[in-house]
Write a protein that holds these residues in place. Sequence first.
Motif, short mmCIF file in Angstrom:
data_model
loop_
_atom_site.label_atom_id
_atom_site.label_comp_id
_atom_site.label_asym_id
_atom_site.label_seq_id
_atom_site.Cartn_x
_atom_site.Cartn_y
_atom_site.Cartn_z
N ALA A 453 0.92 -1.22 -0.06
CA ALA A 453 0.15 -0.04 -0.09
C ALA A 453 1.02 1.11 0.05
O ALA A 453 0.15 2.52 -0.01
N GLN A 454 2.25 1.25 -0.06
CA GLN A 454 3.11 2.28 0.14
C GLN A 454 3.26 3.04 1.18
O GLN A 454 3.02 4.24 1.27
N ALA A 455 2.71 2.17 2.26
CA ALA A 455 2.81 3.27 3.54
C ALA A 455 3.84 2.61 4.57
O ALA A 455 3.82 3.13 5.68
N ARG A 456 4.80 1.68 4.31
CA ARG A 456 5.55 1.13 5.15
C ARG A 456 6.46 2.21 5.51
O ARG A 456 6.78 2.42 6.59
N ASP A 457 6.85 3.22 4.57
CA ASP A 457 7.94 4.29 4.77
C ASP A 457 7.70 5.10 5.89
O ASP A 457 8.10 5.26 6.89
N PHE A 458 6.28 5.69 5.97
CA PHE A 458 5.77 6.80 7.01
C PHE A 458 5.40 5.93 8.12
O PHE A 458 5.45 6.56 9.22
#
Length: 582
Positions: A453-458
Amino acid sequence: MLWKLLVEYVRPHRKLLAAVVVFQLAQSIASLYLPTLNADIIDEGVAKGNVGYILSLGGVMLGITLLQIVCAVIAVYFAAKAAMGVGRDLRDAIFTRVGDFSEQEVTRFGAPSLITRSTNDVQQVQQLVLMSATMLVTAPMLSIGGVIMAVRQDAQLSWLIAVAVPVLLIAVGLITVRMVPLFRKMQKRIDTVNRVLREQLTGIRVVRAFVREDIETERFARANEDVTDTALRAGRLMALAFPVVMLVLNVSSVAVIWFGSFRIQDGSMQVGTLIAFLSYLLQILMSVMMATFMAVMIPRAAVSGDRIGEVLRTESSVRPPLHPISTTAAQDGRLRGGLEMRDVGFAYPGADQPVLTGISFTARAGQTTAIIGSTGAGKTTLVNLMPRLFDATEGSVRMNGVDVRALHPDLLWGHIGLVPQRPYLFSGTVRSNLLYGKPDATEDELWTALEIAQARDFVERMEEGLDAPISQGGTNVSGGQRQRLAIARALVKRPELYIFDDSFSSLDTGTDARLRQALKRSTAGATLVIIAQRVSSIMDADQILVLEDGRIVGRGTHRELLETSETYREIVSSQLAAEETV
């Protein structure tokens, strides 16, 4: 409706209430016996100077008084326990019923009204149960027993009771009748305050952005003043009831003393008897005053009971089938894991025109079906039909070849991962929100879903990682982060059917592209339905449906629609540069 509600929800607590009746009965008998003992002490002890008699009867009075106190405390404790139990059961019943409501019923009642009904209205009924339990035996026992005991003391003064009690009842009755419409109006105005406050809290950013603080403050003040005015009018009537009771009580006391003094003067009545008669008269009028408390509370509780009953009587328009199919195994092998709509139409109750007409398409497993259209085309309504948040008014929606109306809702929802247009996060942590769809998911599964979901970084940048706090609605994260966490929550569930209702609108184009690529790899074999406003989000879809005025006016891939659909070309040309349209 109030009485039916009380009968149904008081029944489980009947043992507690039976105990209350027993202790209230003992307390009332003690109260009725004390004035007679007091009269004997005055006439036989004080008047004749018999100290031993005074001490012996005084000890008996002290013991009875202690017994009266113990019985009163126990009765109030059991009554409070029963009343709180009734309130708990009512709130649970309302919550359960509202949880079964479809979007149609929730919209009809409105969230503010449902909140008021499950809090303030339940509190009114709960308070009535408490007051009824503590006064139900005491008031009639003291009034009937007081009359009997007063007549035994002196029958010739009993005409004062026959005058005082009807006067009091008529006065209180007139006041109570005027209070009923005020209480009904007040509950509706409390709904309005809740609605206005909820709107302002939810839309606080919009209010500030448009510098509408003063106007919204004035709007809330008007709603607040309406409640205040109604409450003051009801309060004035309520306040009037007690002076009326006290006036009748004091006038009656003076009358007893006045007429009793003549009987004492001619020797036909003793002082102790007069005091006992006066005590019984006060007990009778106090029991009427307790009934006044009840009379004041019943109208408001009746209004609240009607409002609660309205919720509990309302059946959801989306009902589980009587004999649900227990498996979603496809009747047609071609549609395993797929979604199909056959001539689906939908019209909201009372609407002149249907929102959807003649919708037919098949979304197959392993493929991405995209739906695009202008605002008001019916996209979100179409999405709500897929997980059966609404039931189609025409045609059928099928999952794995089975009509969704033949499946138990829990089974259907268990196979669907929905990311709504307005992603909502619950208060708690990142972890608790991700576990919402799959409570037994491992930490690796959670991080994998976040990465897709492209949420790991934040999330990794958050000080507490997966245990980072999330406020109600996810207001402590940005719109894009909230969308990505909602997508990750659906991915953790690993359903057969993913529904993304305009779920990429808050993402920049780079994140959008990476997310779609990751989704394509991770959801292979599942059915994807994407509702989008942005053409770039659906250009790679296997099938694109163009929706306009509730009808499908185009169907095909991006390239095919550029050649065949004028509506699609207009949407594309309004969003993309000319070189991107080929």
